[in-house]
Motif scaffolding. Structure first.
Motif, PDB file in Angstrom:
ATOM      1  N   GLU A 278       0.202   5.558  -0.544  1.00  0.00           N
ATOM      2  CA  GLU A 278       1.231   6.340  -1.225  1.00  0.00           C
ATOM      3  C   GLU A 278       2.588   5.645  -1.278  1.00  0.00           C
ATOM      4  N   TYR A 279       2.798   4.632  -0.427  1.00  0.00           N
ATOM      5  CA  TYR A 279       4.063   3.894  -0.406  1.00  0.00           C
ATOM      6  C   TYR A 279       3.923   2.474  -0.953  1.00  0.00           C
ATOM      7  N   HIS A 280       2.725   2.070  -1.275  1.00  0.00           N
ATOM      8  CA  HIS A 280       2.480   0.686  -1.670  1.00  0.00           C
ATOM      9  C   HIS A 280       3.355   0.245  -2.850  1.00  0.00           C
ATOM     10  N   ALA A 281       3.508   1.087  -3.834  1.00  0.00           N
ATOM     11  CA  ALA A 281       4.249   0.706  -5.042  1.00  0.00           C
ATOM     12  C   ALA A 281       5.690   1.210  -5.062  1.00  0.00           C
ATOM     13  N   VAL A 282       6.149   1.848  -3.988  1.00  0.00           N
ATOM     14  CA  VAL A 282       7.528   2.337  -3.949  1.00  0.00           C
ATOM     15  C   VAL A 282       8.458   1.152  -3.681  1.00  0.00           C
ATOM     16  N   PRO A 283       9.442   0.920  -4.554  1.00  0.00           N
ATOM     17  CA  PRO A 283      10.373  -0.179  -4.311  1.00  0.00           C
ATOM     18  C   PRO A 283      11.132   0.032  -3.000  1.00  0.00           C
ATOM     19  N   VAL A 284      11.283  -1.060  -2.246  1.00  0.00           N
ATOM     20  CA  VAL A 284      12.012  -1.017  -0.981  1.00  0.00           C
ATOM     21  C   VAL A 284      13.183  -1.981  -1.076  1.00  0.00           C
TER      22      VAL A 284
END
Length: 141
Positions: A80-86
Motif C-alpha cells: 500500500e506504500y510502495h508507490a507513495v512518493p517519499v
C-alpha cells in the motif's frame, strides 16, 4: 498543480509539523496533514487504519527508534506504500545518505532549515511535478 489530498509527516520534532502545516496553508489550502512521530508508530497502526494512505510522505532521515533509512526500506516493502512518493525532509543528509535514500526509493529531497515562505515555494514546485507517477528522481529542492 497536482495537490495531494493527504500528506503524512514522519518526524519526531513537533516544530517541524507546525512549519510544514504553515507552509501548506500558505501554498496549498485544503491539504490534510497527518503526523507520526516515529516509524514504529506507523508500522504499529491497527488494520482498521490501513485505509488512511497518504498521497505523499515527508520523512525525516534522523529519528529515534527507527531510522529514516529503515523506515523508507520498510515502507517500500508494504504494497500500500510502495508507490507513495517519499520526500526526505531533513537538515543533515550528506551525499552518502542521499545516495542510500535514493537507492531505497526516495522520490525527492528537501533540506531543513528554511523559512515558511521558502518551504511553501518548494512545495509549490514539488506539487507542480507529476508526483503521482512515482519515480526515484533524486531531485533536490
Amino acid at each position: 498543480m497536482n495537490l495531494p489530498k493527504r500528506v503524512l509527516l514522519i518526524d519526531d520534532d513537533e516544530e517541524e509539523l507546525l512549519i510544514l502545516r504553515a507552509a501548506l496553508n500558505e501554498c496549498c489550502k485544503n491539504v490534510e496533514l497527518l503526523q507520526e512521530k516515529n516509524g514504529q508508530a506507523l508500522f504499529a497502526r491497527p488494520d482498521d487504519d490501513s485505509h488512511i494512505i497518504p498521497d505523499i510522505i515527508f520523512l525525516d532521515w534522523n529519528m529515534p527508534l527507527i531510522s529514516g533509512s529503515a523506515m523508507l526500506s520498510g515502507l517500500r516493502k508494504l504494497p500500500e506504500y510502495h508507490a507513495v512518493p517519499v520526500v526526505i525532509f531533513t537538515g543533515s543528509i550528506d551525499p552518502a545518505y542521499r545516495a542510500e535514500a535514493q537507492a531505497l526509493g526516495a522520490s525527492y529531497f528537501i533540506y531543513k532549515p528554511f523559512s515558511i515562505t521558502d518551504l511553501s515555494n518548494k512545495l509549490k514546485e514539488l506539487f507542480s511535478l507529476d508526483w503521482r507517477a512515482f519515480q526515484s528522481t533524486g531531485r533536490l529542492f
